[in-house]
Write an enzyme that holds these catalytic residues in place. Structure first.
Site, PDB file in Angstrom:
ATOM      1  N   HIS A  73       0.791  -1.237   0.000  1.00  0.00           N
ATOM      2  CA  HIS A  73       0.000   0.000   0.000  1.00  0.00           C
ATOM      3  C   HIS A  73       0.821   1.284   0.000  1.00  0.00           C
ATOM      4  O   HIS A  73       0.250   2.363   0.033  1.00  0.00           O
ATOM      5  CB  HIS A  73      -0.938   0.029   1.212  1.00  0.00           C
ATOM      6  CG  HIS A  73      -2.142  -0.843   1.058  1.00  0.00           C
ATOM      7  ND1 HIS A  73      -3.308  -0.417   0.463  1.00  0.00           N
ATOM      8  CD2 HIS A  73      -2.367  -2.123   1.424  1.00  0.00           C
ATOM      9  CE1 HIS A  73      -4.196  -1.391   0.471  1.00  0.00           C
ATOM     10  NE2 HIS A  73      -3.648  -2.451   1.047  1.00  0.00           N
ATOM     11  N   LYS A 123     -14.322   8.591  -4.896  1.00  0.00           N
ATOM     12  CA  LYS A 123     -15.622   8.936  -4.293  1.00  0.00           C
ATOM     13  C   LYS A 123     -16.095  10.295  -4.792  1.00  0.00           C
ATOM     14  O   LYS A 123     -17.273  10.483  -5.122  1.00  0.00           O
ATOM     15  CB  LYS A 123     -15.509   8.922  -2.763  1.00  0.00           C
ATOM     16  CG  LYS A 123     -15.296   7.540  -2.191  1.00  0.00           C
ATOM     17  CD  LYS A 123     -14.760   7.565  -0.760  1.00  0.00           C
ATOM     18  CE  LYS A 123     -14.212   6.194  -0.395  1.00  0.00           C
ATOM     19  NZ  LYS A 123     -13.362   6.219   0.789  1.00  0.00           N
TER      20      LYS A 123
END
Length: 834
Positions: A368, A671
């Site tokens: 990540h 988003k």
């Protein structure tokens, strides 16, 4: 301006949220006794009513899995940032309209009841929220999947802003109980720490260890209208009841009972660091605790094959990789690799090579971050003290691995040193990323550019050795929570044009391109955005006592506070725009409300100073009568999932401005895109793929690319003073910060930040300043042309298909886990299983 629809009216008209039968209304009426109940009682009554609809499906799903005996996926993560559960469950079970109607008939307010629910904040940011989206998608795609983590008693801290500074408060999210979880004491498992190892001809034993019990709590995870309910199992630490009663006579009994707390601290609190490694013993305990308990559970489930049975039916561990896939969410669960080896070799008595083959075929690793300070490196002394057997196993893995490397690259001792699992130095350390790569069959980054950087730099040697292991899996978000639930108006407008199937298949949003010149559609999209802005403005006035101009551009940068995310670049734009308005107050300026939100890790001094600078700029800008409502700067206190669900639908502009090559992916960017905001950003993380999908001309892209950053580092380097001396507006802004313009009572308050930007800035803020300011001018110009702006918004929404976590999980399933996703519904609890 048109008045926004009430939530009740909005929800009644939205078909994509579903309608269940009228019996729900009667159920709720029975559940609510208006005479004695408090608002929280109403919330619990509603939550339990909704949960009743989950439980039958939950039991049926597990029964279905035992009958089909599919390969099971185990997603192990130290973080699950779930937010609230009630509304999401109602959406996924198609109960929302029925519950809404019932609540309305009872004279109650659904939003007030939903606000009673505490956020399950068991994560820091992107990594934990991604895990939550993945659970939703795994259930919606019919995968036999389980999320495993820790049931932290205290999640991510609540942030208060006091006199402009961040103050942390404990997040006691369980104080009223959690109606969504079910304790499962019958599956409690022992986990060992400390002790020593004994070697004998019959094998190795780990003895004299301290035992902590892992008590599981299960939370149901419903798929989207397919009657499948998967499980998130979170472990809580419990002390065993074996303190010696004879101590009672010598006064030690009370102390023995009190000392139980030390064991139970393991699941007490989430470490609040995002992209920063803190090498504390308690953290390593947490990491081992979750994998040791989880692997016992995985092996128990592998051995039995009948629903509700505990009889061992499967003993051939060669079958394990065909029945089990373990995904390690970053290096935090890396201990799963030596722990699985310990179980197979020490307990199940398998030959090392057989066990290693099983282990690597079962485990896969997601990376990540490329930031060096985030990579986990545990001191060997700590390992030896806490997990003596695992250190021996890691040494043996490393010995065999380095033999393999040496056979491929004879005489290349530098390569051996770079690739070793053990880093040499004054304090020897275990490199957990290397352990994960060596012990897994698949390694992936989380956006294409990130995966390319991994194989070109951080893991180059490993890629050259085993290129077949490396993959990319670009992150995604669940459209259920991040569109249908948080932006019902937009979901309805889309459904009216292209039907409702986009909720399961986000690629269908491409069909919206047919309406790019449809005036009615453009008007509808703009109207929904304006309603969302009005609603968020009301929320800000209620909760922050701030009045903002809903006609202004809503400009958001919401994410963890970190130097690499460059909130400081945003600050420089705020100051520059302020200075320009002050200089020419009669010019027609595009009004802006700039909102920044996010938490700073409690020990991250620079991040806390960045928050203080933002609040200080706000104090000056917001109280300047010359500026009026043309510019407002707000810091959004306690940014979390629930606040994101309100803020993101109202956004016009999304700031994704990290230095190219530092943000692995980002999911906030997705988003905002899905909810009709335009992105101003660098070519970093998933921004690159967003620009591909929507068309680069429909984003505001600025700044250096990865190759420019690399060229700068390889060439003359980055010298902040050159930019400071060359660009007057940058110099003015920095001089104002340095001279106390934003902190008149403490002129030296931001001295450290100024010194950082001028002399120690790894993230090259000034190098992108000019390009960023010019790009912001383009944003202002386009915002004055609402129709053109909205057309770009439609291009962005239509380009969102790739960024569904359903797509991400389908790729994990097929390309890493070896399972096939399915959109089939299973029979409801009152129907026969086929």
């Amino acid at each position: 301006m048109s008045k926004p629809l009430s939530d009740h009216d909005r929800k009644k008209q939205i078909s994509v949220r579903g309608l269940a039968g009228p019996e729900n209304v009667a159920e709720l009426k029975v559940a609510f006794n208006r005479n004695v109940a408090t608002k929280r009682d109403y919330y619990f009554a509603l939550a339990n009513t909704v949960r009743d609809h989950l439980v039958g499906r939950w039991i049926r799903t597990q029964q279905y899995y035992y009958e089909k005996d599919p390969k099971r996926v185990y997603y192990i993560s130290l973080e699950f940032y779930m937010g609230r559960t009630l509304q999401n469950t109602m959406v996924n079970l198609a109960l929302e309209n029925a519950c809404d109607e019932a609540i309305y008939q009872l004279g109650l307010d659904m939003e007030e009841l939903e606000d009673m629910e505490e956020d399950a904040g068991l994560g820091n940011g992107g990594l934990g929220r991604l895990a939550a989206c993945f659970l939703d998608s795994m259930a919606s795609l019919g995968l036999a999947a389980y999320g495993y983590g820790i049931r932290y008693e205290f999640g991510i801290f609540n942030q208060k802003i006091v006199n402009g500074w961040q103050v942390e408060e404990a997040d006691d999210w369980l104080r009223y109980g959690n109606p969504w979880e079910k304790a499962r004491p019958e599956y409690m498992r022992p986990v060992k720490f400390y002790g020593r190892t004994e070697h004998s001809p019959s094998g190795v034993k780990w003895v004299d260890a301290q035992v902590v019990l892992a008590l599981p709590y299960d939370t149901p995870i419903p798929g989207y209208r397919n009657n499948i309910v998967n499980t998130m199992r979170l472990w809580s630490a419990k002390a065993p009841c074996d303190f010696n009663l004879k101590d009672f006579n010598v006064g030690g009994y009370i102390q023995a009972v009190l000392d139980r707390n030390l064991c139970e601290n393991i699941s007490r609190v989430l470490y609040p660091n995002d992209n920063f490694f803190e090498g504390k013993e308690l953290r390593l305990k947490q990491e081992y605790f979750v994998v040791a308990a989880t692997l016992q559970d995985i092996i128990r489930r592998f051995k039995v094959s009948k629903f509700g049975s505990r009889e061992i039916a499967r003993t051939d561990f060669n079958e394990l990789p065909n029945k089990v896939a373990i995904q390690l969410n970053d290096t935090h669960p890396a201990m799963a690799i030596p722990e699985l080896m310990r179980v197979l070799v020490d307990e199940e008595k398998l030959d090392w090579d057989v066990a290693w083959n099983i282990c690597t075929r079962t485990c896969a690793y997601t990376n990540h971050t490329v930031l060096p300070e985030a990579l986990e490196r545990w001191p060997i002394d700590l390992f030896h003290h806490l997990l003596p057997r695992h250190l021996e196993i890691i040494f043996e893995i490393n010995r065999r691995f380095l033999e393999f490397v040496a056979s491929k690259y004879p005489g290349d001792s530098d390569r051996l040193a770079r690739m070793s699992l053990i880093e040499e130095g004054p304090c020897k350390k275990v490199n957990m990323a290397h352990l994960c790569i060596v012990g897994s069959h698949a390694v992936n980054g989380v956006a294409r550019i990130h995966s390319e950087i991994l194989i070109a730099t951080l893991f180059k040697d490993f890629y050259e050795l085993e290129p077949h292991k490396f993959q990319n899996k670009t992150n995604g978000i669940t459209p259920r929570r991040w569109l249908v639930m948080c932006n019902p108006g937009l979901a309805e407008v889309i459904a009216e044009r292209i039907g409702e199937d986009f909720v399961r298949d986000l690629d269908q949003l491409k069909k919206l391109l047919k309406f790019i010149n449809d005036d009615a559609f453009i008007r509808d999209i703009a109207k929904i955005k304006q309603e969302n802005k009005l609603k968020f403005a009301v929320h800000l006035e209620e909760h922050y006592k701030v009045k903002i101009n809903p006609q202004s551009m809503f400009d958001f940068q919401v994410k963890r506070i970190h130097e690499y995310k460059r909130q400081l670049l945003n600050c420089l734009h705020m100051i520059t725009y302020y200075n320009r308005i002050k200089k020419e107050p009669n010019k027609h300026w595009t009004p802006r409300t700039i909102m920044v939100g996010g938490k700073a890790a409690p020990g991250y001094h620079t991040a806390k100073m960045i928050i203080r600078l933002i609040t200080a700029i706000g104090e000056v800008v917001n109280n300047d009568p010359v500026i009026g409502d043309r510019l407002k700067v707000l810091f959004l206190e306690n940014y979390r999932v629930t606040l994101a669900e309100k803020a993101i639908p109202s956004a016009d502009l999304s700031e994704q401005i990290s230095t190219a090559g530092t943000e692995a992916s980002g999911t906030g960017n997705m988003k905002f895109m899905l909810n009709g905001a335009l992105t101003i950003g660098t070519m970093d993380g998933a921004n690159v793929e967003m620009a591909e999908e929507a068309g680069e001309e429909n984003l505001f892209i600025f700044g250096m690319r990865v190759e420019d950053v690399d060229a700068m580092d390889a060439g003359k380097g980055y010298h902040a003073t050159e930019y400071y001396n060359r660009i007057p507006e940058l110099k003015q802004a920095m001089d104002q910060i340095a001279g106390g313009f934003f902190s008149p009572k403490q002129p030296d308050l931001f001295k450290e930040l100024v010194d950082l930007l001028m002399h120690h800035d790894r993230f090259k803020v000034f190098a992108d300043y000019e390009s960023y300011i010019k790009c912001q001018e383009k944003v202002n110009e386009l915002y004055k042309k609402p129709k053109e702006w909205t057309k770009k918004v439609i291009h962005n929404i239509a380009g969102c298909g790739k960024f569904s976590s359903d797509r991400t999980i389908s790729q994990y399933a097929r390309e890493i886990w070896g399972v096939e996703p399915s959109l089939e519904k299973i029979p409801a609890p009152d129907e026969q299983l086929k």
